[in-house]
Scaffold this motif. Structure first.
Motif, mmCIF file in Angstrom:
data_model
loop_
_atom_site.group_PDB
_atom_site.id
_atom_site.type_symbol
_atom_site.label_atom_id
_atom_site.label_comp_id
_atom_site.label_asym_id
_atom_site.label_seq_id
_atom_site.Cartn_x
_atom_site.Cartn_y
_atom_site.Cartn_z
ATOM 1 N N TYR A 242 99.824 94.408 32.316
ATOM 2 C CA TYR A 242 98.492 94.972 32.592
ATOM 3 C C TYR A 242 98.441 96.420 32.095
ATOM 4 C CZ TYR A 242 97.434 91.061 35.743
ATOM 5 O OH TYR A 242 97.197 89.826 36.272
ATOM 6 N N SER A 243 99.521 97.152 32.334
ATOM 7 C CA SER A 243 99.560 98.560 31.924
ATOM 8 C C SER A 243 99.503 98.679 30.399
ATOM 9 C CB SER A 243 100.801 99.201 32.527
ATOM 10 O OG SER A 243 101.436 100.032 31.633
ATOM 11 N N GLN A 244 100.250 97.800 29.700
ATOM 12 C CA GLN A 244 100.214 97.843 28.224
ATOM 13 C C GLN A 244 98.814 97.507 27.709
ATOM 14 O OE1 GLN A 244 103.212 95.163 26.746
ATOM 15 N NE2 GLN A 244 104.870 96.291 27.715
ATOM 16 N N LEU A 245 98.177 96.503 28.306
ATOM 17 C CA LEU A 245 96.846 96.087 27.860
ATOM 18 C C LEU A 245 95.831 97.196 28.128
ATOM 19 C CD1 LEU A 245 96.709 92.359 29.080
ATOM 20 C CD2 LEU A 245 97.267 93.202 26.805
ATOM 21 N N ALA A 246 95.957 97.840 29.296
ATOM 22 C CA ALA A 246 95.030 98.919 29.643
ATOM 23 C C ALA A 246 95.157 100.063 28.635
ATOM 24 C CB ALA A 246 95.312 99.410 31.058
ATOM 25 N N LYS A 247 96.399 100.377 28.244
ATOM 26 C CA LYS A 247 96.612 101.462 27.264
ATOM 27 C C LYS A 247 95.993 101.094 25.925
ATOM 28 C CE LYS A 247 100.885 103.421 28.926
ATOM 29 N NZ LYS A 247 102.312 103.218 28.823
ATOM 30 N N ASP A 248 96.266 99.863 25.441
ATOM 31 C CA ASP A 248 95.729 99.425 24.148
ATOM 32 C C ASP A 248 94.207 99.433 24.183
ATOM 33 O OD1 ASP A 248 98.266 99.157 23.273
ATOM 34 O OD2 ASP A 248 98.226 96.978 22.962
ATOM 35 N N SER A 249 93.650 98.962 25.288
ATOM 36 C CA SER A 249 92.201 98.877 25.424
ATOM 37 C C SER A 249 91.586 100.284 25.450
ATOM 38 C CB SER A 249 91.881 98.122 26.713
ATOM 39 O OG SER A 249 90.524 97.962 26.857
ATOM 40 N N TYR A 250 92.290 101.215 26.058
ATOM 41 C CA TYR A 250 91.798 102.594 26.154
ATOM 42 C C TYR A 250 91.831 103.294 24.783
ATOM 43 C CZ TYR A 250 91.646 107.530 27.481
ATOM 44 O OH TYR A 250 91.324 108.863 27.570
ATOM 45 N N TYR A 251 92.924 103.090 24.056
ATOM 46 C CA TYR A 251 93.107 103.849 22.818
ATOM 47 C C TYR A 251 92.382 103.273 21.606
ATOM 48 C CZ TYR A 251 96.476 106.973 24.975
ATOM 49 O OH TYR A 251 97.050 107.928 25.753
ATOM 50 N N THR A 252 92.072 101.968 21.616
ATOM 51 C CA THR A 252 91.409 101.433 20.422
ATOM 52 C C THR A 252 89.975 101.980 20.327
ATOM 53 O OG1 THR A 252 90.810 99.468 19.186
ATOM 54 C CG2 THR A 252 90.595 99.304 21.561
ATOM 55 N N SER A 254 87.546 100.500 18.548
ATOM 56 C CA SER A 254 86.554 99.428 18.416
ATOM 57 C C SER A 254 86.182 98.868 19.785
ATOM 58 C CB SER A 254 87.138 98.326 17.524
ATOM 59 O OG SER A 254 86.542 97.106 17.828
ATOM 60 N N TRP A 255 84.877 98.750 20.061
ATOM 61 C CA TRP A 255 84.431 98.254 21.359
ATOM 62 C C TRP A 255 84.720 96.766 21.519
ATOM 63 C CZ3 TRP A 255 83.459 100.883 25.593
ATOM 64 C CH2 TRP A 255 83.243 102.261 25.452
ATOM 65 N N THR A 256 84.632 95.990 20.434
ATOM 66 C CA THR A 256 84.950 94.560 20.557
ATOM 67 C C THR A 256 86.454 94.379 20.807
ATOM 68 O OG1 THR A 256 85.012 94.458 18.162
ATOM 69 C CG2 THR A 256 83.041 93.566 19.224
ATOM 70 N N ASP A 257 87.250 95.247 20.186
ATOM 71 C CA ASP A 257 88.707 95.156 20.397
ATOM 72 C C ASP A 257 89.100 95.531 21.826
ATOM 73 O OD1 ASP A 257 89.048 94.257 17.891
ATOM 74 O OD2 ASP A 257 89.978 96.063 17.060
ATOM 75 N N VAL A 261 91.468 92.830 23.532
ATOM 76 C CA VAL A 261 92.824 93.147 24.020
ATOM 77 C C VAL A 261 93.145 92.283 25.240
ATOM 78 C CG1 VAL A 261 94.096 94.922 25.319
ATOM 79 C CG2 VAL A 261 93.009 95.512 23.154
ATOM 80 N N TRP A 262 92.157 92.091 26.126
ATOM 81 C CA TRP A 262 92.374 91.364 27.380
ATOM 82 C C TRP A 262 92.254 89.854 27.207
ATOM 83 C CZ3 TRP A 262 94.103 94.151 31.402
ATOM 84 C CH2 TRP A 262 93.878 95.529 31.362
ATOM 85 N N PHE A 263 91.268 89.428 26.373
ATOM 86 C CA PHE A 263 90.961 88.001 26.336
ATOM 87 C C PHE A 263 91.394 87.325 25.028
ATOM 88 C CE2 PHE A 263 88.181 89.983 29.411
ATOM 89 C CZ PHE A 263 88.398 89.164 30.511
ATOM 90 N N GLY A 264 92.051 88.086 24.169
ATOM 91 C CA GLY A 264 92.539 87.514 22.906
ATOM 92 C C GLY A 264 93.878 86.825 23.105
ATOM 93 N N ARG A 265 94.431 86.392 21.991
ATOM 94 C CA ARG A 265 95.716 85.698 21.973
ATOM 95 C C ARG A 265 96.841 86.653 22.402
ATOM 96 N NH1 ARG A 265 97.989 80.390 20.784
ATOM 97 N NH2 ARG A 265 100.168 80.943 20.877
ATOM 98 N N THR A 266 97.730 86.173 23.217
ATOM 99 C CA THR A 266 98.859 87.000 23.672
ATOM 100 C C THR A 266 99.611 87.589 22.476
ATOM 101 O OG1 THR A 266 99.110 85.636 25.627
ATOM 102 C CG2 THR A 266 101.010 86.959 25.022
ATOM 103 N N GLY A 267 99.900 88.863 22.552
ATOM 104 C CA GLY A 267 100.656 89.527 21.489
ATOM 105 C C GLY A 267 99.755 90.222 20.485
ATOM 106 N N TRP A 268 98.478 89.836 20.436
ATOM 107 C CA TRP A 268 97.569 90.481 19.485
ATOM 108 C C TRP A 268 97.283 91.911 19.919
ATOM 109 C CZ3 TRP A 268 92.804 92.822 19.985
ATOM 110 C CH2 TRP A 268 92.170 93.166 18.784
ATOM 111 N N ARG A 269 97.288 92.855 18.941
ATOM 112 C CA ARG A 269 96.964 94.241 19.253
ATOM 113 C C ARG A 269 95.974 94.769 18.226
ATOM 114 N NH1 ARG A 269 101.702 98.054 19.498
ATOM 115 N NH2 ARG A 269 100.516 99.183 21.073
#
Ligand SMILES: [Zn+2]
Ligand SMILES: [Zn+2]
Length: 416
Positions: A242-252, A254-257, A261-269
Motif C-alpha cells: 500500500y505504501s509503495q502504491l501510495a508513493k507511485d500514485s503521489y509522484y506520477t 498523469s491523473w489516469t496513472d 497504479v491502484w487498479f492496474g496489473r500488479t507490478g505495473w508502474r
C-alpha cells in the motif's frame, strides 16, 4: 469463525509435529524469526476480522432475502455443490488478488514469508475486507448465508496442511486437489512459477484456466516475493505494498496513472515514476533470506514474549463475550504492541529492546486496572519472568553487530 477457532488446537498440534520432523531430519525449514512473524500476522488478521466478520454474513442475508432465485435445501449434495462452487469463486478471488495491484497489496502478506512451513499458512492478511463480493453469486442462486460462511471456513482450514515441505508429491491427487507440491509452486518467486496454481482445494480450476504448473525437479522453489519485505514487523507486512502504491500514485504526473497504479496489473508502474525511482531487480541467484543475526538470549526472549502474546490473543478470542469494552481494548492493544515490538526486536532494533522494560511494567498494570482479574495476575507474573530474561538478553547480546543476511536454504545450521 467458529470452525476456525475449533481448528486452532489442530493447527498447533500439526505445527508441533512438523517442527519435530524438522529438527529430527535437520531440514532447516523453520526459522524462529520467520515463524514468529507468520503467527503474529495470523493473530492480527483474526483480531481485525472480529471487527468486520459480520459484514459478509449480513450482506449475504440481505442479498439472499432480496434476490435469491431459489432456496436450496440443506441436503448433503447441496453442501457438496456449495463446497465445490465456493472453491471456483475462491480461484477468481485469489487470482485477482495476484493480478490487480490494490488486491495484491492485501494478499502479499501471505507470500512474504521466505520459508515454507505450516506457520506460513497462518500468515494471513488483515486487509481482505471485501473478498466476500466474490461469493455473492452463491447467495444469488440460493445457497443459504450459513452455508456460504461454513464452506468458506472449511476451504480455509483445508489450505492449512498444504503449507509443508515434508510431503513431496501425492500421485493422482496432484491432478485434482491442491497439494503441498503444487501450492509450493504458488509460493515461489522463480519466474516460471509466478502467477500459477491459485486453487484453494481443487487444482482443477488452474488446469481449466491455464494457470497450472507442476513443481519441477530441475527448478527448486525459492520461496518469498521478489520485492522482499526485509522486516519481521507484521504490521509493515500488511502495509508495505500500500505504501509503495501510495508513493507511485503521489509522484506520477498523469491523473489516469494515479488511478491505474491502484487498479492496474500488479507490478505495473507509471513511466515517469519508474524513471525517477527505479527499482532494482537482482537475479534470483543473488537472493538471500532476510535473517539478521541476533544473540540466542534475545531470540529466546522474543520467543517467550511471542508465546505470552499468543496466550493473550487466545484468551481474548475465547472470552470475547464476557470481556467489557475496556478490557477488550486493553488486550487488543497489548497483542498489537507486543507483535510489532517483537518484530522490531527480531529485526535487530536496539530501540525496541530498550522499550521493552517500560512495556513489561505498563501493560500488566493496564490489565489489572481494567479489572481483567486472574488472567491479569498471570500476565503480570509472565512479565516478571520476561523482565529477568530481558536483563540477560541486554547483558549478553551482541546487539551492536551490524545486520548480516545469510542464505539459509543450504545452511540449516544457521537457524536462530
Ligand atoms: Zn496467493
Ligand atoms: Zn499459501
Amino acid at each position: 469463525m467458529t470452525v476456525i477457532l475449533f481448528a486452532i488446537p489442530l493447527f498447533f498440534l500439526l505445527i508441533g509435529i512438523e517442527l519435530y520432523a524438522d529438527r529430527k531430519r535437520k531440514t532447516g525449514y523453520y526459522r524462529t524469526n520467520d515463524a514468529i512473524t507468520s503467527l503474529s500476522a495470523g493473530v492480527l488478521s483474526r483480531i481485525v476480522a472480529i471487527g468486520h466478520q459480520l459484514i459478509p454474513f449480513t450482506i449475504y442475508v440481505l442479498f439472499f432475502d432480496a434476490v435469491a432465485m431459489f432456496e436450496l435445501p440443506q441436503a448433503w449434495w447441496v453442501w457438496v455443490i456449495a463446497f465445490v462452487a465456493y472453491d471456483f469463486f475462491y480461484y477468481w478471488n485469489h487470482r485477482l488478488g495476484h493480478e490487480m495491484s490494490i488486491l495484491w497489496a492485501a494478499h502479499v502478506v501471505h507470500h512474504s514469508s521466505e520459508d515454507y512451513n505450516l506457520t506460513t499458512a497462518l500468515r494471513q492478511t488483515s486487509g481482505a475486507v471485501f473478498s466476500w463480493i466474490f461469493y455473492l453469486p452463491l447467495a444469488l442462486v440460493g445457497f443459504t448465508p450459513e452455508m456460504i460462511i461454513t464452506v468458506g471456513a472449511l476451504n480455509l482450514v483445508y489450505q492449512f496442511w498444504v503449507h509443508t515441505q515434508h510431503i513431496t508429491t501425492l500421485g493422482w491427487m496432484e491432478k485434482v486437489f491442491v497439494t503441498p507440491s503444487n501450492h509450493r509452486v504458488h509460493h515461489a518467486q522463480n519466474r516460471i512459477y509466478i502467477d500459477k496454481n491459485y486453487g484453494g482445494v481443487f487444482i482443477l480450476w488452474d488446469r481449466l484456466f491455464s494457470t497450472y504448473m507442476p513443481e519441477k525437479e530441475e527448478e527448486p522453489v525459492v520461496f518469498g516475493i521478489r520485492g522482499a519485505l526485509k522486516s519481521f514487523n507484521p504490521l509493515w507486512a500488511n502495509l508495505q505494498i500500500y505504501s509503495q502504491l501510495a508513493k507511485d500514485s503521489y509522484y506520477t504526473r498523469s491523473w489516469t496513472d494515479k488511478f491505474r497504479v491502484w487498479f492496474g496489473r500488479t507490478g505495473w508502474r507509471p513511466a515517469d515514476v519508474s524513471e525517477r525511482f527505479p527499482k532494482e531487480k537482482l537475479p534470483l541467484s543473488n537472493f538471500r533470506k532476510y535473517h539478521p543475526h541476533i544473540h540466542k538470549s534475545v531470540t529466546r526472549y522474543s520467543l517467550l514474549q511471542h508465546v505470552i502474546m499468543l496466550g493473550a490473543a487466545l484468551y481474548f478470542l475465547l472470552n470475547l463475550d464476557t470481556l467489557s469494552g475496556m478490557q477488550q481494548m486493553a488486550i487488543v492493544l497489548t497483542v498489537v504492541v507486543m507483535s510489532i515490538q517483537n518484530g522490531f526486536i527480531l529485526s535487530q532494533s536496539k530501540l525496541a529492546l530498550a522499550l521493552e522494560g517500560p512495556r513489561l511494567l505498563m501493560f500488566p498494570l493496564l490489565w489489572i486496572a481494567s479489572g481483567i482479574g486472574f488472567a491479569a495476575w498471570c500476565f503480570a507474573l509472565s512479565s516478571v519472568v520476561g523482565l529477568v530474561m530481558l536483563l540477560f538478553a541486554v547483558r549478553y547480546s551482541n546487539y551492536r553487530r551490524p545486520i548480516e543476511e545469510v542464505r539459509l536454504s543450504t545452511e540449516p545450521e544457521n537457524l536462530a
